[in-house]
Design a protein around this motif. Structure first.
Motif, mmCIF file in Angstrom:
data_model
loop_
_atom_site.group_PDB
_atom_site.id
_atom_site.type_symbol
_atom_site.label_atom_id
_atom_site.label_comp_id
_atom_site.label_asym_id
_atom_site.label_seq_id
_atom_site.Cartn_x
_atom_site.Cartn_y
_atom_site.Cartn_z
ATOM 1 N N GLN A 467 31.462 30.987 42.773
ATOM 2 C CA GLN A 467 32.425 32.075 42.878
ATOM 3 C C GLN A 467 33.701 31.666 43.607
ATOM 4 O O GLN A 467 33.729 30.710 44.361
ATOM 5 N N LYS A 468 34.759 32.407 43.339
ATOM 6 C CA LYS A 468 36.057 32.236 43.998
ATOM 7 C C LYS A 468 36.621 30.834 43.767
ATOM 8 O O LYS A 468 36.914 30.087 44.678
ATOM 9 N N SER A 491 31.272 34.782 39.991
ATOM 10 C CA SER A 491 32.314 35.803 40.078
ATOM 11 C C SER A 491 33.656 35.223 40.520
ATOM 12 O O SER A 491 33.737 34.128 41.062
ATOM 13 N N HIS A 492 34.735 36.010 40.270
ATOM 14 C CA HIS A 492 36.099 35.664 40.684
ATOM 15 C C HIS A 492 36.510 34.287 40.167
ATOM 16 O O HIS A 492 36.884 33.401 40.926
ATOM 17 N N SER A 515 31.085 39.038 37.824
ATOM 18 C CA SER A 515 32.196 39.975 37.958
ATOM 19 C C SER A 515 33.537 39.263 38.121
ATOM 20 O O SER A 515 33.595 38.089 38.477
ATOM 21 N N TRP A 516 34.624 40.004 37.852
ATOM 22 C CA TRP A 516 35.994 39.531 38.013
ATOM 23 C C TRP A 516 36.232 38.231 37.259
ATOM 24 O O TRP A 516 36.639 37.225 37.811
ATOM 25 N N TYR A 540 34.508 44.383 36.074
ATOM 26 C CA TYR A 540 35.867 43.867 35.928
ATOM 27 C C TYR A 540 35.933 42.640 35.029
ATOM 28 O O TYR A 540 36.297 41.549 35.432
ATOM 29 N N PHE A 703 45.044 45.448 45.069
ATOM 30 C CA PHE A 703 44.397 44.372 44.313
ATOM 31 C C PHE A 703 45.351 43.196 44.186
ATOM 32 O O PHE A 703 46.560 43.366 44.011
ATOM 33 N N HIS A 708 40.606 40.800 42.571
ATOM 34 C CA HIS A 708 39.727 41.275 43.638
ATOM 35 C C HIS A 708 40.507 42.092 44.660
ATOM 36 O O HIS A 708 41.675 41.845 44.947
ATOM 37 N N GLU A 760 39.674 40.699 53.596
ATOM 38 C CA GLU A 760 38.703 41.043 52.562
ATOM 39 C C GLU A 760 38.439 42.547 52.606
ATOM 40 O O GLU A 760 38.484 43.162 53.674
#
Length: 968
Positions: A467-468, A491-492, A515-516, A540, A703, A708, A760
């Motif tokens: 993620q990220k 995610s992300h 997600s994202w 998302y 956002f 995110h 965050e």
């Protein structure tokens, strides 16, 4: 004749009894004693089936041993027989018993006070049972022959009797893993023959008394996990034969005593989890037999001594969670037997020497330091010694550059964690060559490219966390070869395409987070076969169609699929459209004649004409709209330029696209990647986006362009803020702080008139809201409350370890994440002010009534971490009671701290626990927690414990009781 016959038969009948009487009467004592003992037991595995009351001697019975010369019972060894019952008085008939070993059974009840009256006993082992009560005070009055005594792993309470010191022949004493309390009897140090003393995992307290040097035969000493405080005994170096010393998990303070350099026989030294200070002394290198050195979780500071290189027998070195600075000394390359190195969570910097990976080490953890970019070791050529590396944790540093392509050469690697760095480039395909790899965490970096299809070769993989990052492309269908996967967190990122149906083959999956991203298509119906799923988040994305029906998806939360407007199903309150086949229209005039064809062509021309007109009209309308939007855009941009400076993108390197000649143009810095706000600066000032207000400013939710959510704090103390250079310097320091119980600072924005901090976003909100909002229907369970208190303590302890005082600890500054973990926010903001002025602190910052330490009112008293600890104590009471620190009644004001203290004095403290728990809480935890809260909220700062001590106390209080699940 008749009289003779009767006498004859009488003698015949009496013969067996006469025979028994002719044998040593001690035999019958041993048989009788063991049969009486057996009668009070349950023997589910029939281990004692050979014990027969009709036998003359017990010497052939299971677990019984006799002296071959006298045939008297000398040993009773019933370890692991699954017996239950009491240690009965029947054993007292075994007058020649020397060894009594009943370990690993289920004996209950108190310790028999007469057990040692068997004068010849040398070994008593009742460990690993369920004995309760205290050790009788007179138990050791007749222990002259006793050499080994173990009551470990029971439920024994009370103090260690002073009379223990009369057992002059004792060599081994083990009372570990009980509930003993009180101080250590000074007489223990006079058992000169003592070689092993284990009192670990109890509640013993007070200082460790001097006099330990008398135990010159001592080989093993463990006082681990108690509540001892004060300094280490200065004469501890007198135990020159000591091989293992474990004092971890206490509240010991001060520096290591100089006498310890005499412990040259020591092979294992563990002082983990205390509050020891000072530097690690150079003389540590004199302990050349050390194989294990664990000084972790203390407050040691300064550089790591070079003399550690003299420890050529060292297998395990743990210096983590201290305040060490500098770099690793090159001398450690001489520790050729080193298998595990953990120096995580310090303040080390510079480069990572490549020799770490040439020493044959199996586990390396450097996480939570400041090792710099580009200096993590190259693995392009992998020597044979690399092949033994099993755990590599470089997370939460400042590494940059690409992941080494030769990573596939680490053939034994099981855990790879390089999360939260600045690593870029792609995931090397060699990762698929790591057959033993079961955890991969590359999250929080700047990785791009795709997930290589070769990852299918990592067949042991259980956790994949990416993620990220900036990864894209499709999720490879080949991932289904990683059949052990339980965590798949992607995610992300920027993944595209559909979710491969082959994911449904990963039947062990428990947590999935996609997600994202930019995934499209429908969710595969086969996902319902994932019977172990606990969480599945695809929010998302651009998914569409009907949600799967069945299994986990019947109870999936709406938040897990939100942000996909084209998804339909009951979970998203959007019914799926019915699909009907297009009707077949038959032309009644279709006879095949030319006239009918001509007529049909005419209708087509009319339809085309109408369509053309509609298209032309739509195009004109769109053109007008584009012109209008462009004009409005120019107007809005000019307005924004006048009211708030536009944002310039900066990701890590602080690149600014602002015109150099425009002083009003601001700078946006995102620490962990390139991002921008989705709708520009004006949305930050939108009243509808506001989610909170505090002493430092207003907080908005918005956002970033990567999708995110973040929380933006608009600072309202602009007149007090330092210069831009000082502001950015302090904020960057805060941005490097990473802890699971602290809110992450993700970036900032600066102009001379506007300063924003980017945090965050935690959707569940503040602890204050969740505790006190009448509209909140969910009530924290006791287990959740304890988790929050412990998490807050760990977060605050981490801040204090980094010399950061919060100044404004209160329930509105504690946020709760989706897993129920608390995260402390608003820390370090006072550093942004030009001076720590009492007036500013009290009026601008420390604004919450009831949390303010009394020393704030005294201008001459120095503000220290102790003021945070006062606020923490109030928070503890707030969480346990569910009441605000100060409550205004109709004709009275109730101060929470005073109310709880009064209840404690009256013996009614249990009544203070939040009534909404309906008595469903662990009193053995709640009452000590309340007492701890009161101690932390002491009026005298010096009476308040340090936060490291608080964490240790809470971990000791936490009891894994059998009914824990019921308290959830």
């Amino acid at each position: 004749m008749m009289q003779f016959s009767m006498c004859f038969w009488f003698m015949i009948l009496l013969a067996p009894f006469l025979f028994v009487l002719s044998v040593d009467p001690g035999f019958s004592d041993d048989v009788l004693g063991l049969i009486v003992f057996k009668a009070g037991l349950e023997d589910p595995k029939r281990k004692l089936s050979s014990w027969n009351e009709d036998d003359i001697s017990p010497c052939n019975w299971e677990g019984v041993k006799c002296d071959p010369a006298t045939n008297r019972v000398t040993a009773l060894v019933l370890d692991g027989f699954s017996l239950s019952g009491h240690v009965d008085r029947g054993l007292l008939r075994l007058q020649f018993l020397q060894i009594l070993s009943l370990s690993r059974n289920n004996f209950t009840g108190p310790i028999n006070p007469d057990l040692l009256h068997l004068g010849g006993l040398q070994v008593v082992d009742l460990s690993d049972n369920n004995l309760s009560g205290s050790i009788p005070e007179g138990f050791f009055q007749q222990c002259g022959s006793l050499r080994t005594l173990s009551f470990s792993k029971n439920n024994i309470t009370g103090n260690i009797p002073q009379s223990l010191s009369s057992c002059s022949n004792l060599a081994t004493v083990n009372f570990s893993s009980n509930q003993l309390h009180g101080e250590l009897p000074l007489g223990v140090w006079f058992l000169r023959g003592l070689q092993s003393l284990d009192l670990s995992d109890n509640f013993l307290e007070g200082e460790i008394p001097e006099g330990i040097q008398n135990l010159y035969d001592m080989r093993e000493l463990s006082l681990r996990n108690n509540r001892f405080r004060g300094k280490l005994p200065g004469d501890i170096g007198g135990c020159i034969l000591l091989k293992s010393l474990d004092l971890s998990g206490n509240f010991l303070s001060g520096e290591l005593p100089q006498s310890m350099l005499r412990l040259t026989s020591c092979t294992s030294l563990s002082l983990h989890g205390n509050s020891l200070t000072g530097g690690i002394p150079e003389w540590i290198g004199e302990l050349k037999n050390l194989e294990v050195l664990d000084l972790s979780a203390n407050s040691f500071s300064g550089w790591i001594p070079k003399s550690l290189g003299n420890l050529d027998s060292l297998h395990r070195l743990n210096l983590s969670r201290n305040q060490l600075t500098g770099n690793l000394p090159d001398s450690i390359v001489n520790c050729t037997k080193l298998l595990a190195l953990d120096i995580s969570h310090n303040q080390l910097a510079g480069h990572v020497p490549s020799w770490i990976f040439r020493t044959g080490v199996q586990s390396v953890s450097l996480s939570g330091n400041s090792f710099s970019k580009g200096n993590y070791p190259s693995l392009r050529s992998t020597p044979a010694s690399y092949h033994g590396l099993e755990v590599l944790d470089l997370s939460s540093n400042a590494f940059s550059g690409d992941l080494p392509s030769g990573i596939g050469g680490l053939s034994s690697l099981q855990v790879l964690n390089v999360s939260t760095n600045n690593i870029s480039g792609s995931i090397p395909v060699g990762i698929g060559e790591l057959k033993s790899l079961y955890i991969v965490d590359l999250s929080g970096n700047k990785l791009n490219g795709t997930i290589p299809s070769e990852i299918e070769g990592a067949v042991s993989l259980t956790e994949l966390r990416l993620q990220k990052n900036f990864l894209g492309g499709r999720i490879p269908a080949q991932m289904d070869k990683c059949s052990s996967l339980t965590f798949l967190i992607l995610s992300h990122n920027k993944f595209t395409g559909s979710i491969p149906s082959t994911i449904a083959n990963l039947t062990n999956l428990q947590y999935v987070d996609l997600s994202w991203n930019e995934l499209s298509g429908s969710l595969p119906k086969e996902l319902t076969n994932l019977s172990h799923l606990l969480s599945f988040n695809v929010s998302y994305n651009h998914l569409e169609g009907e949600l799967p029906v069945g299994g986990f998806f019947n109870t999936i939360s709406s938040s897990s699929v939100s942000g996909n407007p084209l998804l339909c199903g009951s979970v998203v309150n959007h019914s799926c459209p019915s699909v009907h086949p297009k009707p077949i229209v038959l032309n009644p005039n279709s006879s095949g004649s030319n006239s009918s064809i001509s007529s049909q062509d005419h209708r087509h021309k009319i339809i085309l004409s109408i369509s053309a007109l509609i298209a032309i009209g739509a195009a004109a309308f769109i053109a007008i709209g584009v012109v209008a939007v462009t004009v409005l855009n120019i107007h809005v941009r000019s307005s924004m330029a006048r009211s708030a400076a536009p944002f310039a993108l900066s990701g890590g390197e602080e690149y600014s696209c602002s015109p150099a000649n425009d002083p009003n143009y601001g700078k946006l810095v995102i620490f962990s990647g390139d991002a921008d706000f989705a709708d520009g600066a004006h949305n930050l000032l939108n009243k509808d986006s506001e989610i909170g207000r505090g002493g430092f400013g207003v907080v908005y939710r918005t956002f970033l362009r990567d999708g995110h959510a973040v929380a933006i704090k608009k600072l309202t103390v602009s007149s007090l803020i330092k210069s831009q250079e000082d502001f950015e310097k302090e904020v960057k320091k805060l941005g490097k702080i990473n802890h699971p119980n602290l809110v992450t600072l993700e970036g900032y924005y600066w102009t001379s008139s506007l300063q924003l901090l980017i945090y965050e976003y935690l959707s569940k909100g503040s602890l204050h809201k969740l505790l006190h909002d009448d509209n909140n229907k969910d009530v924290f369970s006791w287990r959740q409350r304890f988790k929050i208190i412990l998490g807050m303590a760990k977060g605050l302890a981490h801040l204090h370890q980094m010399s950061i005082i919060h100044y404004n600890l209160k329930s509105t500054n504690v946020l709760i994440d989706c897993a129920g973990e608390p995260k402390i926010g608003d820390f370090g903001l006072v550093k942004l002010l030009p001076m720590l002025d009492h007036c500013v602190l009290s009026s601008k910052i420390q604004s919450a009534l009831g949390y303010m330490a009394p020393e704030f009112a005294c201008r001459t008293v120095k503000i220290t971490e102790k003021c945070d600890i006062y606020g923490f104590g109030i928070l503890v009471l707030e969480v346990v009671t569910g009441k605000r620190p100060v409550e205004y009644m109709e004709d009275d004001v109730v101060v929470l701290c005073d109310m709880v203290r009064g209840a404690l004095e009256e013996g009614k403290v249990e009544q203070c626990v939040d009534a909404r728990l309906l008595g469903n809480f662990a009193a053995e935890e709640a009452i000590p927690v309340i007492k701890l809260g009161l101690i932390c909220a002491s009026q005298v700062p010096s009476n308040r414990p340090d936060m490291a001590e608080v964490v240790n106390i809470l971990e000791l209080i936490q009891c894994p009781s059998e009914g824990q699940e019921e308290l959830e």
